[in-house]
Each structure stands twice: as structure tokens, then as C-alpha cells.
Design an enzyme around this catalytic site. Sequence first.
Site, PDB file in Angstrom:
ATOM      1  N   ARG A  96      86.487  57.604  14.387  1.00 33.06           N
ATOM      2  CA  ARG A  96      87.759  56.874  14.359  1.00 33.06           C
ATOM      3  C   ARG A  96      88.666  57.437  15.450  1.00 33.06           C
ATOM      4  NH1 ARG A  96      89.605  56.049   8.225  1.00 33.06           N
ATOM      5  NH2 ARG A  96      90.984  54.531   9.159  1.00 33.06           N
ATOM      6  N   ARG A 100      92.584  57.947  -4.119  1.00 28.85           N
ATOM      7  CA  ARG A 100      93.380  57.856  -2.881  1.00 28.85           C
ATOM      8  C   ARG A 100      93.989  56.472  -2.722  1.00 28.85           C
ATOM      9  NH1 ARG A 100      90.253  58.873   2.214  1.00 28.85           N
ATOM     10  NH2 ARG A 100      92.244  58.074   2.876  1.00 28.85           N
ATOM     11  N   LYS A 155      98.633  49.965  -0.422  1.00 31.39           N
ATOM     12  CA  LYS A 155      98.610  51.324   0.147  1.00 31.39           C
ATOM     13  C   LYS A 155      98.750  51.280   1.667  1.00 31.39           C
ATOM     14  CE  LYS A 155      94.442  53.149   1.127  1.00 31.39           C
ATOM     15  NZ  LYS A 155      94.219  53.684   2.469  1.00 31.39           N
ATOM     16  N   ASN A 156      97.996  50.377   2.309  1.00 27.74           N
ATOM     17  CA  ASN A 156      97.994  50.386   3.777  1.00 27.74           C
ATOM     18  C   ASN A 156      99.254  49.778   4.385  1.00 27.74           C
ATOM     19  OD1 ASN A 156      95.614  51.716   3.718  1.00 27.74           O
ATOM     20  ND2 ASN A 156      94.334  49.949   4.234  1.00 27.74           N
ATOM     21  N   ASP A 192      87.342  46.676   4.443  1.00 30.33           N
ATOM     22  CA  ASP A 192      87.653  47.449   3.228  1.00 30.33           C
ATOM     23  C   ASP A 192      87.091  46.810   1.962  1.00 30.33           C
ATOM     24  OD1 ASP A 192      88.903  49.290   4.820  1.00 30.33           O
ATOM     25  OD2 ASP A 192      90.915  48.505   4.503  1.00 30.33           O
ATOM     26  N   CYS A 196      85.430  61.257  10.159  1.00 31.91           N
ATOM     27  CA  CYS A 196      85.667  60.544   8.921  1.00 31.91           C
ATOM     28  C   CYS A 196      84.325  59.999   8.463  1.00 31.91           C
ATOM     29  CB  CYS A 196      86.630  59.406   9.236  1.00 31.91           C
ATOM     30  SG  CYS A 196      86.920  58.281   7.918  1.00 31.91           S
TER      31      CYS A 196
HETATM   32  N1  EPU Z   1      89.760  52.228  17.186  1.00 34.84           N
HETATM   33  C1  EPU Z   1      89.595  52.636  18.474  1.00 34.84           C
HETATM   34  N2  EPU Z   1      90.607  53.347  19.054  1.00 34.84           N
HETATM   35  C2  EPU Z   1      91.773  53.631  18.413  1.00 34.84           C
HETATM   36  C3  EPU Z   1      91.936  53.187  17.087  1.00 34.84           C
HETATM   37  C4  EPU Z   1      90.897  52.479  16.497  1.00 34.84           C
HETATM   38  O1  EPU Z   1      88.559  52.403  19.094  1.00 34.84           O
HETATM   39  O2  EPU Z   1      92.651  54.256  18.994  1.00 34.84           O
HETATM   40  C5  EPU Z   1      88.670  51.464  16.525  1.00 34.84           C
HETATM   41  C6  EPU Z   1      88.207  52.070  15.205  1.00 34.84           C
HETATM   42  O3  EPU Z   1      87.256  53.087  15.408  1.00 34.84           O
HETATM   43  C7  EPU Z   1      87.642  50.854  14.492  1.00 34.84           C
HETATM   44  C8  EPU Z   1      88.580  49.738  14.941  1.00 34.84           C
HETATM   45  O4  EPU Z   1      89.185  50.211  16.148  1.00 34.84           O
HETATM   46  O5  EPU Z   1      86.352  50.580  14.953  1.00 34.84           O
HETATM   47  C9  EPU Z   1      89.664  49.371  13.948  1.00 34.84           C
HETATM   48  O6  EPU Z   1      90.336  50.553  13.496  1.00 34.84           O
HETATM   49  P1  EPU Z   1      91.876  50.557  13.143  1.00 34.84           P
HETATM   50  O7  EPU Z   1      92.596  51.448  14.104  1.00 34.84           O
HETATM   51  O8  EPU Z   1      92.378  49.155  13.015  1.00 34.84           O
HETATM   52  O9  EPU Z   1      91.885  51.297  11.751  1.00 34.84           O
HETATM   53  P2  EPU Z   1      93.105  52.119  11.184  1.00 34.84           P
HETATM   54  O10 EPU Z   1      94.358  51.479  11.634  1.00 34.84           O
HETATM   55  O11 EPU Z   1      92.920  53.555  11.450  1.00 34.84           O
HETATM   56  C10 EPU Z   1      93.435  50.728   8.979  1.00 34.84           C
HETATM   57  C11 EPU Z   1      93.294  50.986   7.512  1.00 34.84           C
HETATM   58  C12 EPU Z   1      91.829  51.138   7.130  1.00 34.84           C
HETATM   59  C13 EPU Z   1      91.108  49.851   7.536  1.00 34.84           C
HETATM   60  C14 EPU Z   1      91.316  49.578   9.033  1.00 34.84           C
HETATM   61  C15 EPU Z   1      90.718  48.274   9.501  1.00 34.84           C
HETATM   62  C16 EPU Z   1      95.344  52.145   6.991  1.00 34.84           C
HETATM   63  C17 EPU Z   1      96.004  53.358   6.496  1.00 34.84           C
HETATM   64  N3  EPU Z   1      94.033  52.190   7.143  1.00 34.84           N
HETATM   65  O12 EPU Z   1      92.901  51.891   9.624  1.00 34.84           O
HETATM   66  O13 EPU Z   1      91.785  51.270   5.717  1.00 34.84           O
HETATM   67  O14 EPU Z   1      89.739  49.966   7.261  1.00 34.84           O
HETATM   68  O15 EPU Z   1      92.722  49.548   9.340  1.00 34.84           O
HETATM   69  O16 EPU Z   1      91.256  47.220   8.798  1.00 34.84           O
HETATM   70  O17 EPU Z   1      95.992  51.133   7.193  1.00 34.84           O
HETATM   71  C18 EPU Z   1      90.919  51.906   3.631  1.00 34.84           C
HETATM   72  O18 EPU Z   1      91.973  51.521   3.111  1.00 34.84           O
HETATM   73  O19 EPU Z   1      89.887  52.201   2.942  1.00 34.84           O
HETATM   74  C19 EPU Z   1      90.828  52.025   5.091  1.00 34.84           C
HETATM   75  C20 EPU Z   1      89.903  52.744   5.699  1.00 34.84           C
END
Ligand code: EPU
Length: 419
Positions: A121, A399, A22-23, A307, A116
Amino acid sequence: MARLLIEHSGPLEGRVTINGAKNAVLPIMAACLLTDEPSTIEGVPHVTDVLLMIEILRHLGLQVEFTDDHLVITPGRFAGQVAPYELVSRMRASICVLGPLLSRQGRAQVSMPGGCVIGPRPIDLHLKGLQALGATLTVEHGYVVAVADELRGAKVHLSGAFGSSVLATANVMMAATLAKGTTVIEHAAYEPEITDLAQFLIRMGARIEGHGGSVIRVEGVQRLHGAEHRIIPDRIEAGTWMIAAAMTQGDLTIEGARADHLGAVIDKLIEAGVSVEKLSGAIRVRGMRCPQAVDVTTLAFPGFPTDLQAQIVALMSIAQGSSLLTERVYPERFMHIAELNRMGAQITREGASAIVKGVGRLSGAPVVASDLRASAALVLAGLVAQHQTELEGIEHLERGYDHFPEKLAGLGAQIRRVE
Ligand code: EPU
């Protein structure tokens, strides 16, 4: 409201095939905004996040056909540059249309994703990255508005308080493919889903190096074309099955699971006394006896994935001994603790850690899933709990897991969905 009724089940046994990730598929779908030619994506899971991304792309004027596990995405005339609140608020990953839309159209307006249940986030790293490429960003009426006459390559550092960001790396990498000159992304995310996206972009004609490492270099090109691509297997689905085998003391052969994506999970399960065998194209997991308690800290790839934190907490709740589980990616991601405790687990939270005292057995109870991975953890707990567990909130499960209850039933679980 649909619910799952889960009975105490014996060991799960048999073969299970995992779906595409999915991701990985969500940003790859967004990348289709970067071309005016059709692309075909194979191995796409039937999960509601994918259906929602289809809605967003259609809203933006693209044609999307989804048959079996194939997506054919044909960019027509863009219908707009706005990803509206009604869609974005239902799925945070929709933020990854920001980079491609801006890059193709010079303007993008994407609703701020908002809060969230797994904790705050922020999207500051997405904005910082696009700004470095020359975009002007403002927040107006709950929308991020990004404008750029021309994106120019730049050096971008993507490290935040909790490490790098997966989707910020995706956004900047996608925007940089059509920027003028070279972009260097430092402290880029290493996740296999980023490598998969880079490979798709390269098939589209992008010039990218260093993906899979912490420095990604993107040489901008004039245009990208359509591409065909098969999505990598879902390492989180695979890890969930591995934990399911350990928990039920079962014997599962997980077809498609890639050991190179699951190193930290394999190590922890072996440490807990679970048998893990790497086969060609599959991983066999046998839970020979009651697992031993192990300490786990979640980290960015190749560390133990956040995850799978809820699922390993569920496993540790029936392990021998006490364990300390520390969340280094989302320090607030602990909504499942209260529900597992309703089933007889003994878990206490201390800041970003859960202290789990293993108990002899769990007992079935009505529980509510707060998010995708918490719902998987509660299903696994239900399989080993005495009597019936009734799980509400299964829209979260749907989801990200393709036909999870059906696959479980095929492996011997007593589980059924009721409306
Ligand atoms: N963060 C920041 N600033 C930003 C973006 C992120 O401080 O601009 C922080 C977040 O709050 C968190 C950390 O950085 O503490 C990592 O977040 P990241 O941005 O890597 O998460 P994401 O890209 O929004 C993806 C996955 C998540 C998974 C995370 C971490 C997708 C669609 N989602 O989210 O998946 O937990 O990476 O590996 O790719 C799930 O599938 O259940 C899920 C939540």
C-alpha cells in the site's frame, strides 16, 4: 486472546441498523486539525480504528470526547507535528493527518505506514499531491517529513497503477482548503466517503466543487471554523449484512443502507438470484434459495467495492456453479482463501483472481482472521458451516464493525465471544 465461537445458524431474520461509516469518519476526524474551533461529529461507530484516531489526535494536542455516537473535537494548543510509529503502524488510515497537519503548521512528520496483509500500500500519490502544492517531502528514519512555508494551489493528477486513491484525494483536498489560490484535483476518487469529507469541509467554510466526480476544485480560504456533521451510513457494513442475508437464506431489513451507495452490490446479488427491495431509508434482502454463481470484479466506486470481496467470495463458495472473482484494487487481497478452504470451500487463486467452485456445504473449523474484511467473511462462512467454527484474530473485526457479534445474535445467529 478473544475468539468467536460460531455455530451453524438458521436464516438471519429481522431488522438491523447500520452505523456511520468508519472510512468517512477517520479523515473527517483528521480534518478537525484544520481549525482552532470545536467540531461535533455524529453517527460515529464504536470501532477500534476510531479509538486509535482519537489517540493520534490527543497525541497531537487535541481534546476529544466520545460519548454515545458523538465526538466533540476541540483543538487546543498543538502539542507537536509528529504522528509516531507506535500509532501509525497500527492503522494505515493515520496517513490522513499528513495533509491537515502540514497545512496548519507548515510541517508534519508522520511515520511511513509500512506493509499490510492486504498487499503493498504505497503512499506515492499522497506525496505527489502535497509536493504539487509546494511542500518539500523527505523520508527520514522511517518518517515522511513534509515542510512548506506556504501551500499554493496547483493542478494535481492523482492516478496510479490501480486507479485513484481515496486517502490521497482526502489528504490533498484537506491541504488545499487553506492553500493560496485554486487547486484542481484530476482523477480524484469518487467514493461517497470523499463526498462526505468534502461536505464536512464545506461546513467548516471551505470552498470545494466537483466532489463525487473525477475533478475536484478547491479554492483556498484564509481560515476554517468548527462544524457539526452526521457521518454517512457505512456502505461496507450494509453490504456485509446484505451478503449475510443471502448466505443464510434469511430476510433482513437493513436500516440506513443507501441504495445509491450500493448499486454494484445490489446488481450482483440480484444476478445471483437474491431478492433485493429498496425501501425508504432501508434495503430488504431475502435469500430465497441457494445463490447462483456470478463473476465479480472489484473496482473503485461506483464499481463493486474491494472491501466486500472477501464476503462475496464466502457467498460464492456455497453458490451453485463456479465463479471468477477478480481484484482490481488490491491484487494481493486473498488471505481469506486458505481459511475458507479449511472450511471445505474450493477456491483456487490465479494471480489477481479467485476461481470459486461452489460446494454443497462448508464445515466448521478453527480459522484465523488476517484482516478486517476477511474476518467478516469467515464469520459469515461460520454461520452456514456444519458444526462449530472457532475464529481467532477478532481484533481485526473490531477495527471496523461496531458490535457485530451482538447484532448477529439479535438476528438469530448462534455466536459468542470467549476470552
Ligand atoms: N495506491 C498507490 N499509491 C498511493 C496510494 C494508493 O498506488 O499513494 C494504490 C493502492 O495500493 C491500491 C489503490 O491505489 O492498489 C487504491 O488504494 P487507496 O489509496 O484508494 O486506498 P486507501 O485510501 O489507503 C481506502 C480505505 C480502504 C479501501 C480502499 C479502497 C480508508 C481508511 N481505507 O484505503 O478500506 O479498501 O480505500 O477503496 O478509507 C477497509 O475498510 O477494510 C479498507 C481497507
